[in-house]
Design a protein around this motif. Structure first.
Motif, PDB file in Angstrom:
ATOM      1  N   SER A 728       0.821  -1.215   0.000  1.00 11.22           N
ATOM      2  CA  SER A 728       0.000   0.000   0.000  1.00 11.22           C
ATOM      3  C   SER A 728       0.856   1.267   0.000  1.00 11.22           C
ATOM      4  O   SER A 728       0.372   2.350  -0.287  1.00 11.22           O
ATOM      5  CB  SER A 728      -0.930   0.008   1.219  1.00 11.22           C
ATOM      6  OG  SER A 728      -0.195   0.213   2.410  1.00 11.22           O
ATOM      7  N   LEU A 729       2.135   1.114   0.332  1.00 12.95           N
ATOM      8  CA  LEU A 729       3.045   2.265   0.325  1.00 12.95           C
ATOM      9  C   LEU A 729       3.618   2.555  -1.051  1.00 12.95           C
ATOM     10  O   LEU A 729       4.347   3.533  -1.223  1.00 12.95           O
ATOM     11  CB  LEU A 729       4.188   2.036   1.319  1.00 12.95           C
ATOM     12  CG  LEU A 729       3.816   2.103   2.804  1.00 12.95           C
ATOM     13  CD1 LEU A 729       4.993   1.672   3.652  1.00 12.95           C
ATOM     14  CD2 LEU A 729       3.370   3.503   3.182  1.00 12.95           C
ATOM     15  N   ASN A 730       3.354   1.685  -2.019  1.00  4.92           N
ATOM     16  CA  ASN A 730       3.930   1.865  -3.357  1.00  4.92           C
ATOM     17  C   ASN A 730       3.573   3.219  -3.959  1.00  4.92           C
ATOM     18  O   ASN A 730       4.383   3.837  -4.642  1.00  4.92           O
ATOM     19  CB  ASN A 730       3.475   0.740  -4.294  1.00  4.92           C
ATOM     20  CG  ASN A 730       4.208  -0.565  -4.006  1.00  4.92           C
ATOM     21  OD1 ASN A 730       5.264  -0.561  -3.377  1.00  4.92           O
ATOM     22  ND2 ASN A 730       3.654  -1.666  -4.445  1.00  4.92           N
ATOM     23  N   ASP A 731       2.336   3.684  -3.699  1.00  4.88           N
ATOM     24  CA  ASP A 731       1.897   4.941  -4.309  1.00  4.88           C
ATOM     25  C   ASP A 731       1.986   6.122  -3.331  1.00  4.88           C
ATOM     26  O   ASP A 731       1.447   7.180  -3.584  1.00  4.88           O
ATOM     27  CB  ASP A 731       0.460   4.808  -4.829  1.00  4.88           C
ATOM     28  CG  ASP A 731      -0.533   4.429  -3.724  1.00  4.88           C
ATOM     29  OD1 ASP A 731      -0.079   4.115  -2.602  1.00  4.88           O
ATOM     30  OD2 ASP A 731      -1.744   4.448  -3.999  1.00  4.88           O
ATOM     31  N   LYS A 732       2.649   5.908  -2.207  1.00  2.00           N
ATOM     32  CA  LYS A 732       2.824   6.990  -1.234  1.00  2.00           C
ATOM     33  C   LYS A 732       4.183   7.652  -1.442  1.00  2.00           C
ATOM     34  O   LYS A 732       5.145   7.004  -1.836  1.00  2.00           O
ATOM     35  CB  LYS A 732       2.745   6.451   0.198  1.00  2.00           C
ATOM     36  CG  LYS A 732       1.442   5.740   0.541  1.00  2.00           C
ATOM     37  CD  LYS A 732       0.264   6.673   0.559  1.00  2.00           C
ATOM     38  CE  LYS A 732      -0.996   5.995   1.091  1.00  2.00           C
ATOM     39  NZ  LYS A 732      -1.402   4.798   0.375  1.00  2.00           N
ATOM     40  N   GLN A 733       4.240   8.930  -1.158  1.00  2.00           N
ATOM     41  CA  GLN A 733       5.515   9.646  -1.258  1.00  2.00           C
ATOM     42  C   GLN A 733       6.331   9.370   0.004  1.00  2.00           C
ATOM     43  O   GLN A 733       5.883   9.656   1.117  1.00  2.00           O
ATOM     44  CB  GLN A 733       5.273  11.143  -1.403  1.00  2.00           C
ATOM     45  CG  GLN A 733       4.755  11.548  -2.780  1.00  2.00           C
ATOM     46  CD  GLN A 733       4.732  13.059  -2.958  1.00  2.00           C
ATOM     47  OE1 GLN A 733       4.966  13.788  -2.019  1.00  2.00           O
ATOM     48  NE2 GLN A 733       4.433  13.509  -4.156  1.00  2.00           N
ATOM     49  N   LEU A 734       7.523   8.832  -0.188  1.00  2.00           N
ATOM     50  CA  LEU A 734       8.415   8.510   0.924  1.00  2.00           C
ATOM     51  C   LEU A 734       9.779   9.122   0.656  1.00  2.00           C
ATOM     52  O   LEU A 734      10.166   9.311  -0.496  1.00  2.00           O
ATOM     53  CB  LEU A 734       8.563   6.991   1.083  1.00  2.00           C
ATOM     54  CG  LEU A 734       7.271   6.167   1.284  1.00  2.00           C
ATOM     55  CD1 LEU A 734       7.617   4.687   1.377  1.00  2.00           C
ATOM     56  CD2 LEU A 734       6.533   6.607   2.538  1.00  2.00           C
ATOM     57  N   ASN A 735      10.502   9.406   1.723  1.00  2.00           N
ATOM     58  CA  ASN A 735      11.884   9.823   1.513  1.00  2.00           C
ATOM     59  C   ASN A 735      12.719   8.613   1.112  1.00  2.00           C
ATOM     60  O   ASN A 735      12.259   7.469   1.170  1.00  2.00           O
ATOM     61  CB  ASN A 735      12.449  10.514   2.765  1.00  2.00           C
ATOM     62  CG  ASN A 735      12.461   9.593   3.976  1.00  2.00           C
ATOM     63  OD1 ASN A 735      12.772   8.412   3.866  1.00  2.00           O
ATOM     64  ND2 ASN A 735      12.151  10.149   5.150  1.00  2.00           N
ATOM     65  N   ALA A 736      13.948   8.857   0.724  1.00  2.00           N
ATOM     66  CA  ALA A 736      14.788   7.791   0.165  1.00  2.00           C
ATOM     67  C   ALA A 736      14.995   6.656   1.167  1.00  2.00           C
ATOM     68  O   ALA A 736      14.919   5.473   0.818  1.00  2.00           O
ATOM     69  CB  ALA A 736      16.125   8.358  -0.278  1.00  2.00           C
ATOM     70  N   ALA A 737      15.258   7.014   2.428  1.00  2.00           N
ATOM     71  CA  ALA A 737      15.517   5.977   3.431  1.00  2.00           C
ATOM     72  C   ALA A 737      14.274   5.123   3.675  1.00  2.00           C
ATOM     73  O   ALA A 737      14.358   3.890   3.767  1.00  2.00           O
ATOM     74  CB  ALA A 737      15.985   6.613   4.734  1.00  2.00           C
ATOM     75  N   ASP A 738      13.099   5.788   3.777  1.00  2.00           N
ATOM     76  CA  ASP A 738      11.862   5.030   3.997  1.00  2.00           C
ATOM     77  C   ASP A 738      11.506   4.174   2.790  1.00  2.00           C
ATOM     78  O   ASP A 738      10.983   3.062   2.934  1.00  2.00           O
ATOM     79  CB  ASP A 738      10.704   5.990   4.312  1.00  2.00           C
ATOM     80  CG  ASP A 738      10.784   6.536   5.730  1.00  2.00           C
ATOM     81  OD1 ASP A 738      11.448   5.889   6.565  1.00  2.00           O
ATOM     82  OD2 ASP A 738      10.185   7.589   5.999  1.00  2.00           O
ATOM     83  N   ARG A 739      11.781   4.711   1.587  1.00  2.00           N
ATOM     84  CA  ARG A 739      11.504   3.898   0.399  1.00  2.00           C
ATOM     85  C   ARG A 739      12.418   2.681   0.354  1.00  2.00           C
ATOM     86  O   ARG A 739      11.988   1.574   0.003  1.00  2.00           O
ATOM     87  CB  ARG A 739      11.696   4.748  -0.860  1.00  2.00           C
ATOM     88  CG  ARG A 739      11.395   4.005  -2.155  1.00  2.00           C
ATOM     89  CD  ARG A 739       9.951   3.545  -2.234  1.00  2.00           C
ATOM     90  NE  ARG A 739       9.031   4.665  -2.390  1.00  2.00           N
ATOM     91  CZ  ARG A 739       7.719   4.570  -2.234  1.00  2.00           C
ATOM     92  NH1 ARG A 739       7.162   3.397  -1.905  1.00  2.00           N
ATOM     93  NH2 ARG A 739       6.952   5.636  -2.391  1.00  2.00           N
ATOM     94  N   ALA A 740      13.680   2.863   0.740  1.00  2.00           N
ATOM     95  CA  ALA A 740      14.601   1.726   0.781  1.00  2.00           C
ATOM     96  C   ALA A 740      14.114   0.688   1.780  1.00  2.00           C
ATOM     97  O   ALA A 740      14.176  -0.526   1.540  1.00  2.00           O
ATOM     98  CB  ALA A 740      16.007   2.204   1.147  1.00  2.00           C
ATOM     99  N   ARG A 741      13.599   1.178   2.922  1.00  2.00           N
ATOM    100  CA  ARG A 741      13.079   0.253   3.933  1.00  2.00           C
ATOM    101  C   ARG A 741      11.851  -0.484   3.410  1.00  2.00           C
ATOM    102  O   ARG A 741      11.723  -1.693   3.572  1.00  2.00           O
ATOM    103  CB  ARG A 741      12.729   1.041   5.198  1.00  2.00           C
ATOM    104  CG  ARG A 741      12.172   0.166   6.323  1.00  2.00           C
ATOM    105  CD  ARG A 741      11.829   1.002   7.549  1.00  2.00           C
ATOM    106  NE  ARG A 741      11.301   0.180   8.620  1.00  2.00           N
ATOM    107  CZ  ARG A 741      10.872   0.648   9.795  1.00  2.00           C
ATOM    108  NH1 ARG A 741      10.934   1.959  10.030  1.00  2.00           N
ATOM    109  NH2 ARG A 741      10.392  -0.168  10.720  1.00  2.00           N
ATOM    110  N   GLN A 742      10.928   0.284   2.784  1.00  2.00           N
ATOM    111  CA  GLN A 742       9.692  -0.352   2.282  1.00  2.00           C
ATOM    112  C   GLN A 742       9.989  -1.435   1.265  1.00  2.00           C
ATOM    113  O   GLN A 742       9.422  -2.529   1.309  1.00  2.00           O
ATOM    114  CB  GLN A 742       8.789   0.716   1.659  1.00  2.00           C
ATOM    115  CG  GLN A 742       7.441   0.181   1.210  1.00  2.00           C
ATOM    116  CD  GLN A 742       7.260   0.236  -0.314  1.00  2.00           C
ATOM    117  OE1 GLN A 742       7.953   0.962  -1.000  1.00  2.00           O
ATOM    118  NE2 GLN A 742       6.355  -0.560  -0.827  1.00  2.00           N
ATOM    119  N   LYS A 743      10.901  -1.137   0.342  1.00  2.00           N
ATOM    120  CA  LYS A 743      11.214  -2.123  -0.700  1.00  2.00           C
ATOM    121  C   LYS A 743      11.929  -3.337  -0.113  1.00  2.00           C
ATOM    122  O   LYS A 743      11.728  -4.471  -0.559  1.00  2.00           O
ATOM    123  CB  LYS A 743      12.066  -1.472  -1.790  1.00  2.00           C
ATOM    124  CG  LYS A 743      11.290  -0.446  -2.636  1.00  2.00           C
ATOM    125  CD  LYS A 743      10.110  -1.067  -3.342  1.00  2.00           C
ATOM    126  CE  LYS A 743       9.378  -0.051  -4.226  1.00  2.00           C
ATOM    127  NZ  LYS A 743       8.188  -0.646  -4.885  1.00  2.00           N
TER     128      LYS A 743
END
Length: 785
Positions: A728-743
């Motif tokens: 569900s976070l795929n379409d949310k705006q995240l900073n680089a660190a949070d996006r790295a964590r999500q992936k």
């Protein structure tokens, strides 16, 4: 013709397995091979991606080694080992391209060979290369692949006779190839092409053993080995040079290099002998000054920084060479930076002024040094080193953008704000969508307070923009503060007082005169209000200055007191009115008393009073004081009463439904669930928060709530729900660190669901999002398995 240089790097025996890694060149282009040999046949298999590119090679053995194999690597391979059950695996990962060949045939015994796609073999060869596969040619007609060895057979060669004179005798012409080669060697050395330079020297010495340039060739050989840090050969060749060319002009340099070589090999007594010769026989030579630096490095390596610094200072004081001076100053700065940063800074600034390109000699060390200066608060020094590096590189360097960012941010912390603004604008111009654009833009906005020459109206517009963009962040707070001061000077006292609550939220350690600004505005506004008979303003100001009014003004005084933060006066008024016999008035003042007590952190009194008020309004569904349920919960929360929080939040949900106003309270319940190891509670309230956010289209609690819910599902082994949440976070705006964590988390749960291909894709996306984050490192580890 192919030109081979074979260097055996590793030879390791584990059970009957022999591993050797060799480096070679074909037409001066490097490649490398791994040879795997065992007494029993074993399997090796190429693992390819969707584009038929080999991403790794895995070899399996039925026996395990007696000891673990350490990780092996060179410029083309990385070799790891792994044991799973009773099978031992070698995993060879390429840095560029890789090819696997089975060694089925023995060329010393077999007359005929042909291409075999073997499934197992006792011997395998793995070739690593950059672009062109070495030793292999393709016939455009037959499309056959074969190995092209440099093989010649003397009996097949035709006889050859060179030029003849009129009588039929050979004409002898003196060769001058050694001159051309010597010039080429000098150019190769100058271009820092050291390996090719060394090969060429050896070829010339072999082809022209009596060359007139032999002394120069040996000299360059020593210098080249020094550049390659091959200390054994530096010593070996230097001994030859000192013995055969004792009158050479290069003796001083050779003495310095042999002394350095011995010191690098920890043969300090041998090193001292040559240092003594250097210092006594060539005291005025520049190489004697280099000798001081090499001597200092001996003490440095042994941990004797003070003794090392003596030699570095000696070199710096006596030399006229900028290179020697820069090297000595850099070594001194490096040794002093942690104990005497001020002195270290002085040495660095000498390099900055005299030889700024020196910092390119060891870019890693220079970056580390400037980072340390920044950590110690010497931002001007750090920025100066950064500027020197930037002058010598361009945007093609991986470090370029980060260096641009660091220079701008460090300058912004110095007094030279104008230079900082230029550096910030340079970054924004070159990297409008860069990795650091947010922090750079933010820093530029902060400089507005120091550099702005706008008029009052334009400044107010800019302050409002900064407050809107940054809110409660430091720059937003400063804009709020500066706006209040500007309004005060402009005579807009009412507007200053309207900002009072916001001003009171500012950090009092930073903004120490906020109360003075408000007080000054209040005094001026009181005078105006008295003239204009503005009673509400009068009451507010009177209250702040302990002006007592009649009871009929209690409502106004209470409100103004609460707004101004005079809780003592508010409580005094509320307690006085609690004695009333009027039921509605009692409810109102009881609620106000709760407000005051909560604002003053008297949470126990808040709880007692809230319970009383809840009893009074229990049958009134439309009571204007229902917010007391929230006050009660917040009080329990402040006191850490978890069981009461659980009961209280149920009442809040029953009365108010799922309200965005209660998001923070549901977040608190997630924390309670985590602390109580109650995954069910965590899941329940996390789902409620996600629902509220979806309905309000405000995702303030993301990605915290998704990460928490994901982990709770993982704890319960409910991988499919965990997958849905993290997706569900795929379409949310995240900073680089949070996006790295999500992936990474996405890859983790996909792996648990045996969806390895999708997991690998997610891990790669984690690395791409923020390659320096810890999540990217975990992703890399996951990909390596």
């Amino acid at each position: 013709m192919l030109k081979w240089i074979l260097l055996t790097l590793i030879s390791l025996h584990a059970f009957a397995l022999e591993i050797s890694i060799d480096s070679a060149k074909e037409d001066y282009i490097k490649y490398s091979t791994i040879n795997l040999n065992d007494t029993s046949a074993f399997r090796c298999q190429e693992i390819k991606d969707n584009f038929d590119v080999t991403t790794k090679i895995i070899c399996a053995f039925s026996k395990k080694p007696s000891q673990n194999l350490r990780t092996l690597q060179n410029d083309f391979f990385r070799v790891n080992s792994k044991t799973k059950k009773d099978t031992y695996f070698l995993i060879i990962t390429p840095k560029y391209k890789i090819n696997l060949l089975s060694n089925i045939f023995d060329l010393t015994k077999d007359n005929t060979v042909f291409d075999v796609q073997a499934s197992s073999s006792k011997s395998w060869t793995i070739i690593g290369y950059k672009d062109k596969f070495p030793l292999i040619k393709k016939d455009n007609d037959k499309q056959n692949i074969a190995i092209d060895f440099p093989f010649f057979l003397d009996k097949d060669k035709l006889p050859y006779v060179g030029s003849l004179d009129l009588q039929g005798n050979p004409v002898h012409i003196k060769k001058v190839e050694d001159v051309k080669d010597y010039l080429q060697i000098k150019k190769l050395y100058k271009d820092k092409n050291y390996e090719v330079c060394l090969d060429t020297i050896n070829d010339v010495l072999q082809s022209f053993p009596n060359t007139l340039f032999r002394e120069e060739l040996v000299y360059y050989k020593i210098k080249t080995y020094n550049q390659l840090s091959d200390w054994d050969n530096v010593i070996k060749e230097a001994k030859i040079f000192l013995r055969e060319y004792s009158s050479s002009d290069n003796i001083a340099e050779v003495l310095s290099l042999i002394a350095k070589g011995y010191s690098k090999l920890s043969s300090n007594s041998d090193a001292d002998y040559f240092f003594d010769r250097l210092f006594s026989e060539h005291q005025n030579s520049v190489y004697a000054k280099w000798g001081y630096i090499y001597k200092g490095e001996i003490f440095d390596d042994a941990g004797g920084k003070q003794d090392a610094n003596k030699f570095y200072r000696k070199a710096l004081k006596q030399t006229k060479s900028l290179e020697v001076a820069a090297t000595a100053a850099f070594r001194l700065a490096n040794n002093l930076i942690e104990t005497s940063t001020k002195k270290a800074s002085k040495y660095v600034m000498k390099i900055v002024k005299a030889k700024p390109d020196y910092f390119m000699k060891d870019l890693t060390a220079s970056k580390t040094m400037m980072g340390t200066f920044a950590d110690e608060g010497y931002y001007s020094t750090a920025a100066a080193i950064d500027s020197c590096i930037l002058k010598n590189i361009n945007a093609t360097y991986d470090e370029y953008e980060e260096l641009m960012k660091n220079k701008a941010l460090w300058l912004s912390k110095t007094k030279n704000k104008q230079k900082a603004l230029i550096a910030l604008n340079d970054y924004i111009k070159q990297f409008p969508d860069g990795d650091y654009i947010d922090v750079v833009q933010r820093t530029k906005d902060e400089l507005f307070f120091d550099l702005s020459d706008l008029n009052t109206t334009a400044k107010l517009v800019e302050y409002d923009k900064l407050i809107k963009n940054y809110g409660s962040a430091s720059i937003g707070e400063k804009a709020l503060y500066e706006k209040a001061k500007l309004l005060l000077n402009k005579g807009e006292y009412g507007q200053v007082l309207n900002m009072k609550n916001k001003l009171h939220t500012l950090d009092s350690d930073i903004y120490t005169d906020v109360d003075e600004i408000i007080k000054d505005a209040a005094v001026q506004n009181m005078q105006m209000s008295l003239k204009n008979k503005n009673c509400e303003e009068v009451l507010t100001i009177s209250n702040e200055y302990n002006i007592t009014l009649s009871d009929k003004w209690d409502d106004g005084v209470y409100k103004c007191a609460m707004k101004g933060g005079d809780y003592e006066l508010s409580k005094k008024i509320a307690l006085k009115n609690l004695k009333t016999t009027n039921s509605n008035a009692r409810k109102k003042w009881l609620y106000r008393y709760i407000e005051v007590e909560f604002s003053t952190s008297n949470y126990t009194d808040v709880i007692d009073a809230s319970k009383d008020l809840i009893i009074l309004i229990a049958n009134d569904k439309n009571s204007p004081y229902k917010d007391v349920y929230r006050k009660l919960f917040d009080a329990y929360r402040r006191l850490g009463k978890q069981q009461q929080m659980i009961t209280s939040i149920l009442n809040i949900e029953k009365i108010f439904g799922l309200s965005y106003k209660d998001v923070d309270r549901y977040v608190a319940m997630i924390t309670v669930g985590s602390e109580m190891n109650d995954d069910k509670m965590t899941i329940d309230y996390a789902k409620k928060i996600m629902k509220i956010q979806k309905e309000s289209q405000s995702y303030v609690q993301s990605p915290f709530v998704e990460f928490t819910l994901y982990q709770a599902y993982l704890n319960q082994q409910d991988f499919n729900k965990a997958l849905k949440v993290i997706q569900s976070l795929n379409d949310k705006q995240l900073n680089a660190a949070d996006r790295a964590r999500q992936k990474y988390l996405l890859g983790n749960v996909l792996s648990k669901l045996w969806r390895d291909k999708a997991a690998r894709k997610a891990y790669k996306a984690s690395i791409a999002a923020d390659k320096k984050s810890s999540w990217a490192q975990l992703a890399k580890s996951a990909l390596a398995i």
